[in-house]
Write an enzyme that holds these catalytic residues in place. Structure first.
Site, PDB file in Angstrom:
ATOM      1  CB  THR A  43      17.066  25.741 -18.776  1.00  0.00           C
ATOM      2  OG1 THR A  43      17.970  25.011 -19.630  1.00  0.00           O
ATOM      3  CG2 THR A  43      17.514  25.610 -17.335  1.00  0.00           C
TER       4      THR A  43
ATOM      5  CG  ASN B 119      23.423  26.232 -27.350  1.00  0.00           C
ATOM      6  OD1 ASN B 119      24.218  27.140 -27.589  1.00  0.00           O
ATOM      7  ND2 ASN B 119      23.557  25.011 -27.852  1.00  0.00           N
ATOM      8  CD  GLU B 120      21.757  26.073 -19.442  1.00  0.00           C
ATOM      9  OE1 GLU B 120      20.536  25.982 -19.699  1.00  0.00           O
ATOM     10  OE2 GLU B 120      22.332  25.302 -18.641  1.00  0.00           O
ATOM     11  N   PRO B 121      19.078  29.462 -21.662  1.00  0.00           N
ATOM     12  CG  PRO B 121      17.200  29.382 -20.267  1.00  0.00           C
ATOM     13  CD  PRO B 121      18.514  28.694 -20.532  1.00  0.00           C
TER      14      PRO B 121
ATOM     15  CB  THR C 178      21.648  23.413 -16.287  1.00  0.00           C
ATOM     16  OG1 THR C 178      20.666  23.851 -17.230  1.00  0.00           O
ATOM     17  CG2 THR C 178      22.536  22.356 -16.919  1.00  0.00           C
TER      18      THR C 178
END
Ligand code: GLP
Length: 277
Positions: A162, A168-170, A187
């Site tokens: 991602t 720390n995702e979108p 994820t």
């Protein structure tokens, strides 16, 4: 192999807009991992000779395993001591028990800590067992503790499909600090192999923030395999955006990507040309 280690094909992606970013394309993951392990070992020894601590930011996932294996070898065969090392791990699932098979505490113990002479009280991994209400205070303390040690000297990173660093995702902005986050579906899908079914994959995690990571003095990001090629290209060549949190690394003063051929495959010819200089 050692001559290859001495002379990787350097792709110095060092432009006006990203002067602190460099990319090394290495023949295979083993060579890349040894290179990072040697850099870590040299830093630990240099600090020890100055009677100082060495603060390492550590990552999980399959990517850094070879680095840990090499560090263990250096401890056993070359006398590398970790007595002056303080570690902070990037993230942990929430909630999770430390002895669960998928816990990052267990992962780090099995891959590294059980095999070296690190002082256990110098090891820090986000705690997946605390009460939900205690999480914000706990996360503030985690960032503060990192700052108290003088900051992370070298942060090891992988990258998720991602574009996440840590978890720390979108959507994660550049100013984020350590906190509780929701995991992206991609994820969670990638984690199914570890948890044995989507229903068992946690929805949440505690992660160091993008800003917490950017505070590190040096950052070394490893990415291997063709499944990482597209996201690596977008993180390095795309604009900085919270849609791809790893892209914020472009603003760092000393960040190095270490890639194998497959992970470097989507870098554009113009960038590659520039990188080859
Ligand atoms: C997990 C970790 C990340 C890691 C990512 C990539 O999501 N929290 O820190 O970078 O996995 O995993 P792998 O290295 O197995 O591709």
């Amino acid at each position: 192999m050692s001559s290859t280690l001495e002379s990787p094909s350097p792709l110095n992606h060092s432009t006006k807009s990203t002067p602190g970013l460099s990319v090394l394309k290495l023949p295979d993951p083993g060579v890349a991992s040894k290179r990072v392990a040697r850099e870590i070992g040299a830093l630990i020894r240099q600090r020890a000779s100055e009677n100082r601590n060495c603060v390492l930011g550590l990552a999980t996932g399959s990517t850094p395993i070879r680095v840990y294996r090499e560090l263990v070898r250096m401890h056993r065969e070359e006398g590398l001591s970790f007595h002056n090392v303080i570690t902070f791990n990037l993230d942990e699932y929430f909630p999770i028990k430390p002895n669960a098979a998928q816990s990052y505490v267990r992962f780090m113990n099995e891959q590294l800590f059980d095999h070296i002479d690190i002082v256990r009280t110098n090891v820090h991994i986000p705690n997946g067992t605390i009460e939900l209400e205690a999480v914000p205070g706990y996360c503030r303390d985690y960032d503060e503790l990192i700052a108290t040690t003088g900051g992370i000297d070298l942060q090891l990173l992988g990258i998720g499909r991602t574009g996440h660093i840590g978890f720390n995702e979108p959507g994660a902005t550049q100013d984020t600090r350590t906190r509780l986050v929701k995991l992206d579906n991609l994820t969670r899908l990638d984690a199914v192999k570890d948890f044995g079914g989507m229903d068992h994959v946690p929805l949440l995690a505690i992660t160091m923030g993008v800003d917490s990571i950017l505070q590190s003095h040096r950052i070394r990001l490893l990415a291997f395999g063709e499944h990482k090629a597209d996201i690596v290209q977008r993180a390095i060549e795309g604009t900085m955006t919270s849609a791809i949190p790893a892209s914020f690394l472009q603003s760092h003063r000393d960040v190095q990507y270490l890639l194998d051929d497959a992970a470097a495959e989507c870098l554009s010819p113009s960038t590659t040309g520039e990188l080859s200089q």
